[in-house]
Design a protein around this motif. Structure first.
Motif, mmCIF file in Angstrom:
data_model
loop_
_atom_site.group_PDB
_atom_site.id
_atom_site.type_symbol
_atom_site.label_atom_id
_atom_site.label_comp_id
_atom_site.label_asym_id
_atom_site.label_seq_id
_atom_site.Cartn_x
_atom_site.Cartn_y
_atom_site.Cartn_z
ATOM 1 N N LEU A 1 14.659 -1.198 0.569
ATOM 2 C CA LEU A 1 15.411 -1.187 -0.701
ATOM 3 C C LEU A 1 16.447 -2.319 -0.822
ATOM 4 O O LEU A 1 16.471 -3.025 -1.829
ATOM 5 C CB LEU A 1 16.089 0.175 -0.910
ATOM 6 C CG LEU A 1 15.292 1.167 -1.746
ATOM 7 C CD1 LEU A 1 16.032 2.487 -1.859
ATOM 8 C CD2 LEU A 1 15.013 0.619 -3.141
ATOM 9 N N PRO A 2 17.299 -2.520 0.199
ATOM 10 C CA PRO A 2 18.263 -3.628 0.069
ATOM 11 C C PRO A 2 17.571 -4.982 -0.072
ATOM 12 O O PRO A 2 18.019 -5.848 -0.812
ATOM 13 C CB PRO A 2 19.058 -3.566 1.379
ATOM 14 C CG PRO A 2 18.831 -2.220 1.915
ATOM 15 C CD PRO A 2 17.475 -1.803 1.470
ATOM 16 N N LEU A 3 16.461 -5.133 0.646
ATOM 17 C CA LEU A 3 15.741 -6.411 0.581
ATOM 18 C C LEU A 3 15.162 -6.643 -0.805
ATOM 19 O O LEU A 3 15.005 -7.794 -1.235
ATOM 20 C CB LEU A 3 14.606 -6.428 1.617
ATOM 21 C CG LEU A 3 15.034 -6.581 3.076
ATOM 22 C CD1 LEU A 3 13.813 -6.442 3.987
ATOM 23 C CD2 LEU A 3 15.717 -7.906 3.323
ATOM 24 N N ALA A 4 14.817 -5.554 -1.493
ATOM 25 C CA ALA A 4 14.217 -5.691 -2.814
ATOM 26 C C ALA A 4 15.183 -6.329 -3.814
ATOM 27 O O ALA A 4 14.764 -6.935 -4.793
ATOM 28 C CB ALA A 4 13.752 -4.330 -3.320
ATOM 29 N N GLY B 1 12.739 -14.468 -7.619
ATOM 30 C CA GLY B 1 11.332 -14.850 -7.759
ATOM 31 C C GLY B 1 10.547 -14.760 -6.471
ATOM 32 O O GLY B 1 9.313 -14.715 -6.499
ATOM 33 N N ALA B 2 11.240 -14.738 -5.337
ATOM 34 C CA ALA B 2 10.515 -14.643 -4.068
ATOM 35 C C ALA B 2 10.116 -13.189 -3.842
ATOM 36 O O ALA B 2 10.965 -12.305 -3.918
ATOM 37 C CB ALA B 2 11.394 -15.124 -2.924
ATOM 38 N N GLY B 3 8.840 -12.959 -3.584
ATOM 39 C CA GLY B 3 8.376 -11.583 -3.377
ATOM 40 C C GLY B 3 7.520 -11.432 -2.138
ATOM 41 O O GLY B 3 7.367 -10.340 -1.611
ATOM 42 N N ARG B 4 6.972 -12.549 -1.650
ATOM 43 C CA ARG B 4 6.041 -12.435 -0.523
ATOM 44 C C ARG B 4 6.730 -11.960 0.741
ATOM 45 O O ARG B 4 6.130 -11.264 1.548
ATOM 46 C CB ARG B 4 5.376 -13.784 -0.251
ATOM 47 C CG ARG B 4 4.430 -14.175 -1.351
ATOM 48 C CD ARG B 4 3.674 -15.451 -1.016
ATOM 49 N NE ARG B 4 3.003 -15.954 -2.203
ATOM 50 C CZ ARG B 4 2.171 -16.977 -2.212
ATOM 51 N NH1 ARG B 4 1.906 -17.610 -1.098
ATOM 52 N NH2 ARG B 4 1.612 -17.367 -3.330
ATOM 53 N N TYR B 5 8.004 -12.353 0.911
ATOM 54 C CA TYR B 5 8.697 -11.933 2.128
ATOM 55 C C TYR B 5 8.817 -10.406 2.167
ATOM 56 O O TYR B 5 8.691 -9.791 3.229
ATOM 57 C CB TYR B 5 10.079 -12.594 2.215
ATOM 58 C CG TYR B 5 11.122 -11.990 1.322
ATOM 59 C CD1 TYR B 5 11.143 -12.265 -0.042
ATOM 60 C CD2 TYR B 5 12.066 -11.092 1.821
ATOM 61 C CE1 TYR B 5 12.078 -11.685 -0.865
ATOM 62 C CE2 TYR B 5 13.015 -10.517 0.999
ATOM 63 C CZ TYR B 5 13.014 -10.815 -0.344
ATOM 64 O OH TYR B 5 13.938 -10.236 -1.177
ATOM 65 N N LEU B 6 9.065 -9.827 1.002
ATOM 66 C CA LEU B 6 9.190 -8.369 0.926
ATOM 67 C C LEU B 6 7.849 -7.706 1.242
ATOM 68 O O LEU B 6 7.787 -6.708 1.959
ATOM 69 C CB LEU B 6 9.660 -7.972 -0.469
ATOM 70 C CG LEU B 6 10.137 -6.536 -0.640
ATOM 71 C CD1 LEU B 6 11.349 -6.275 0.225
ATOM 72 C CD2 LEU B 6 10.482 -6.247 -2.094
ATOM 73 N N TYR C 1 3.089 1.121 -1.116
ATOM 74 C CA TYR C 1 3.050 -0.343 -1.091
ATOM 75 C C TYR C 1 2.377 -0.884 -2.339
ATOM 76 O O TYR C 1 2.821 -1.865 -2.932
ATOM 77 C CB TYR C 1 2.326 -0.848 0.162
ATOM 78 C CG TYR C 1 2.162 -2.348 0.151
ATOM 79 C CD1 TYR C 1 0.963 -2.921 -0.239
ATOM 80 C CD2 TYR C 1 3.214 -3.185 0.485
ATOM 81 C CE1 TYR C 1 0.827 -4.299 -0.293
ATOM 82 C CE2 TYR C 1 3.085 -4.551 0.441
ATOM 83 C CZ TYR C 1 1.886 -5.111 0.053
ATOM 84 O OH TYR C 1 1.756 -6.468 -0.007
ATOM 85 N N GLY C 2 1.265 -0.234 -2.725
ATOM 86 C CA GLY C 2 0.540 -0.668 -3.920
ATOM 87 C C GLY C 2 1.401 -0.591 -5.167
ATOM 88 O O GLY C 2 1.391 -1.506 -6.001
ATOM 89 N N VAL C 3 2.172 0.473 -5.265
ATOM 90 C CA VAL C 3 3.053 0.625 -6.428
ATOM 91 C C VAL C 3 4.128 -0.460 -6.414
ATOM 92 O O VAL C 3 4.399 -1.113 -7.427
ATOM 93 C CB VAL C 3 3.692 2.039 -6.422
ATOM 94 C CG1 VAL C 3 4.845 2.129 -7.407
ATOM 95 C CG2 VAL C 3 2.642 3.079 -6.733
ATOM 96 N N LEU C 4 4.725 -0.665 -5.258
ATOM 97 C CA LEU C 4 5.767 -1.698 -5.114
ATOM 98 C C LEU C 4 5.217 -3.070 -5.473
ATOM 99 O O LEU C 4 5.835 -3.843 -6.203
ATOM 100 C CB LEU C 4 6.260 -1.687 -3.652
ATOM 101 C CG LEU C 4 7.292 -2.728 -3.251
ATOM 102 C CD1 LEU C 4 8.661 -2.295 -3.707
ATOM 103 C CD2 LEU C 4 7.323 -2.931 -1.746
#
Lengths: 260, 247, 276
Positions: free
Chosen positions: A37-40, A49-54, A123-126
């Motif tokens: 959650l904090p990382l999101a 805009g960065a999402g791959r790290y998450l 994960y799929g929902v996220l």
């Protein structure tokens, strides 16, 4: 056939109840949520805009926790029975030892896969919420092959539980899994570079070791690469089933000879 | 020592079992007749539990022969007709009594409907009605013993093998268990139980078998043991088994 | 009674420990053992911070190549050394997928065959907006080890050149400079950033001027990296001096550059510039 189904079903149900009543899963899910959650909401240098790290961290957690659950559940099935002496009323029932091994394995697998399914749904929902481009086919393949991973590691842990102490079993399984995930692809080049006897040892590991890196599609999921061919998926799943069958055969043989 | 007759349901002939240097069972010969209650008595380490484990097919004897209904105890057909209650009431702590019976019933090949009705009956019979939703980890020792009786009787076996069934039971529960055992005998069941509770054995057994250092010391009807009625089972036990602890 | 006694004893012990912790530094100031390190993370991890930081940078590089690591590709994401040259026709500013296929897997080894099919065997480069995917790893690399100058320089390059945020790049480099005031590379990058991306010649010149004292050795021979940086700085200083009409200064820079690294391309470029 019906008898076999009822016996196996009974063993599977008990394994599922064991996992869900331990509440380990709830702890694991909460931990994942607390970490993710904090990382999101993180924006490095104030740029969003960065999402791959998450996705990478989320999938790493999914793999880590699924391995822990799969190996953990399978590794304690038999030792717990012997320790708590519940093995005696179990063996007194009209069920063969081989069927007990199979039933317990299927129970451990069902428990691990059910936990995995929840992880992947979350994960799929996220993934779907965060990213404008979604790769459902690759994600489905990743889920399928991840089940293959659990098929192998659960069988391996169950075999180990009949050969060594739980802590040794967990350590060995952990080393094999991590080692293969990190070095599995590079084994051929390592073998080529090594002199004997190291070469012989590596060749043995390459031939007989559990190639769990076959089931790792995280790279494709995270970086949006195309899907794997379905024929390759089928071959990999067959490998998983074959490897698990070999482990279970050996486990059944060991359990039949085990003194109680 | 008496030999079995043609109505013998279970026979052990010259059974021997050794673990390393220890000879746990040494040429044991014993038989049980259909429909009787046999008490299997002996001091600690006499070989009672080892004998029971061989009867259940956990392992084979090193020599001798065991036959139950003329067949090998390791076969499914024989084990389907045996109900076993272990000495230590160890059952899965994360299950309720219904779930435990559901599990064991499934292993015996019973349908869900049969398990449900039989479980309902047995839970009431052993006095566990009202605590069905409680997990087994919250059961007292006596309650676990009752759960053990219930799971042994679940599939309506013809032969009951009970290992120390009276351990941990309060006096009322003991009376109930004695009545249950008599009831089962009246239904034609055969009961084989080991115990340290000589008073209980005296009250319900048809025959007793005394074992010392893995060998049958005496096997016969209670009235033969009691003789002129001036000696009780406890005195006979001490006389036959010498009061010594075996290794 | 007994329980109360132990509770009181426990409270007294805790209070005593707190009092000691407060009083000891005050009474023995100056003679207490000194432990190096500026914060707890440094104390705990020590040199491992640098390794962690480099690993995080390697992760960013992996992301740049589409999640493929150990790539034998001459084109990295940084501009520090050997950057993607603008004039290379194979790697332009557009976003091509580069099928630098790895060697074919032998069919005789079925496990290697499976790996070859399951895992991606080619790589591609992230560019433009996609480069924001590199930022979390670069941010982490900078935080893991503030002494990792390469992390700041890489981050600034990605921010300015790839994602189009040069102000953020400057801010990052300034932070790096505060943490590493002796690092000439960061100061040089600041000069380049102000000149190339923010088009402020005056500020750029002041930063380039600050590089020289860091490159010139107080005594002994100059290292190869410092020599390179020195000559490139002199090129920029000469160029900027010419731009504002100070030819004497420009020539002085050329003269110095010719003594430092006469065969470098920058010296030839500066000479050509001054001949125009």
């Amino acid at each position: 056939m019906k008898m076999c189904g009822r016996q196996t079903g009974a063993l599977v149900r008990v394994a599922l109840l064991d996992l869900y009543r331990r509440k380990d899963l709830i702890v694991v899910w909460l931990l994942s949520l607390v970490l993710l959650l904090p990382l999101a909401f993180f924006s490095p240098f104030g740029i969003s805009g960065a999402g791959r790290y998450l996705n990478e961290i989320a999938l790493l957690l999914v793999w880590l926790f699924s391995a822990v659950i799969g190996v953990g559940v399978a590794a304690r099935l038999f030792p717990a029975e012997f320790e708590s002496r519940t093995i005696f009323p179990l063996l007194a029932k009209p069920v063969t030892r081989g069927r007990i091994v199979l039933g317990k394995y299927l129970g451990a697998l069902a428990a691990s896969v059910s936990a995995l399914t929840v992880f992947y749904l979350a994960y799929g929902v996220l993934c779907g919420l965060r990213q404008s481009v979604w790769f459902p086919v690759v994600l489905f393949q990743a889920f399928l092959l991840h089940i293959g991973f659990l098929i192998v590691v659960t069988a391996l842990a169950m075999l180990g539980s009949l050969m060594m102490t739980p802590s040794a079993n967990l350590t060995l399984c952990g080393l094999l899994i991590v080692g293969m995930l990190v070095f599995g692809q590079r084994l051929p080049s390592l073998i080529a570079a090594q002199p004997y006897p190291g070469k012989a040892f590596l060749m043995l590991v390459h031939a007989l070791g559990p190639h769990v890196e076959f089931f790792d599609l995280r790279q494709r999921v995270i970086h949006g690469w195309s899907r794997v061919g379905w024929d390759v998926c089928a071959v990999v799943l067959l490998y998983a089933i074959g490897y698990a069958a070999a482990c279970l055969g050996l486990a059944g043989w060991l359990f039949c000879r085990k003194k109680v | 020592m008496r030999s079995g007759d043609t109505m013998d349901l279970l026979t052990l002939e010259g059974v021997t079992k050794t673990f390393g240097d220890v000879r746990a069972v040494d040429g044991l010969t014993l038989s049980i007749r259909q429909g009787e209650i046999l008490g299997f008595l002996g001091t600690n380490g006499a070989g009672k539990t080892t004998t029971i484990k061989m009867l259940l097919g956990f392992f084979r004897p090193d020599s001798g022969k065991i036959a139950i209904w003329g067949g090998d105890p390791r076969t499914g057909a024989v084990r389907r007709r045996i109900g076993y209650m272990p000495e230590t009431a160890c059952y899965y702590p994360f299950l309720t009594i219904r779930e435990l019976l559901d599990f064991y019933g499934g292993l015996c090949g019973m349908t869900r409907a049969d398990i449900r009705s039989r479980a309902e009956q047995l839970i009431g019979r052993v006095g566990l009605a009202g605590v069905e939703k409680r997990l087994l980890r919250h059961y007292s020792k006596g309650m676990l013993q009752r759960a053990g009786i219930a799971q042994a009787l679940l599939h309506d076996p013809d032969l009951l093998i009970l290992d120390e069934p009276f351990t941990g039971l309060d006096p009322l529960a003991r009376i109930q268990l004695r009545d249950l055992i008599r009831e089962l005998r009246a239904q034609g069941k055969t009961i084989f139980f080991s115990s340290h509770e000589l008073s209980e054995a005296e009250l319900i057994c048809d025959r007793v078998a005394m074992i010392r250092r893995g060998q049958t010391v005496w096997c016969g009807a209670l009235h033969e043991v009691a003789g002129d009625g001036q000696q009780n089972l406890e005195r006979i036990f001490l006389k036959m088994l010498g009061g010594e602890e075996t290794a | 009674m007994r329980q109360r006694f132990w509770i009181i004893m426990g409270l007294l012990a805790a209070g005593g420990a707190v009092a000691l912790g407060l009083c000891l530094p005050r009474f023995f100031e100056g003679s207490m053992p000194q432990v190096p390190g500026e914060d707890v993370l440094h104390l705990v991890l020590g040199d491992a911070r640098q390794e962690l930081s480099m690993a995080l940078l390697a992760k960013a590089d992996e992301y740049f190549h589409g999640g493929v690591n150990d790539v034998a590709c001459g084109h990295g994401m940084t501009s520090v050394e050997g950057a993607v040259p603008d004039h290379d026709p194979a790697h332009g500013e557009s976003c091509p997928e580069h099928a630098h296929a790895h060697e074919a897997v032998r069919w005789r080894d079925p496990w290697a065959w499976i790996n070859g099919r399951v895992h991606v065997q080619e790589h591609r480069h992230l560019c433009n907006d996609q480069a924001t995917e590199l930022l979390p790893w670069i941010w982490a690399a900078c935080r893991a080890s503030p002494q990792n100058a390469q992390a700041y320089q890489t981050g600034a390059y990605v921010l300015a050149r790839m994602t189009g945020h040069p102000e953020q790049g400057v801010r990052l480099l300034e932070e790096g400079h505060r943490r590493n005031p002796e690092d000439a590379g960061i100061v040089f990058s600041l000069g380049e950033m102000w000149l190339t991306h923010l088009h402020d010649a005056a500020r750029a010149e002041s930063w380039f001027a600050a590089v020289l004292p860091l490159c010139r050795p107080a005594e002994g021979a100059v290292g190869e990296n410092d020599r390179l940086l020195w000559v490139r700085t002199l090129f920029y200083l000469g160029y900027l001096a010419k731009q504002r009409g100070d030819l004497a200064r420009a020539r002085a820079c050329l003269a110095e550059a010719e003594t430092v690294f006469p065969e470098h391309a920058s010296v030839k470029d500066l000479r050509r510039l001054l001949q125009q």
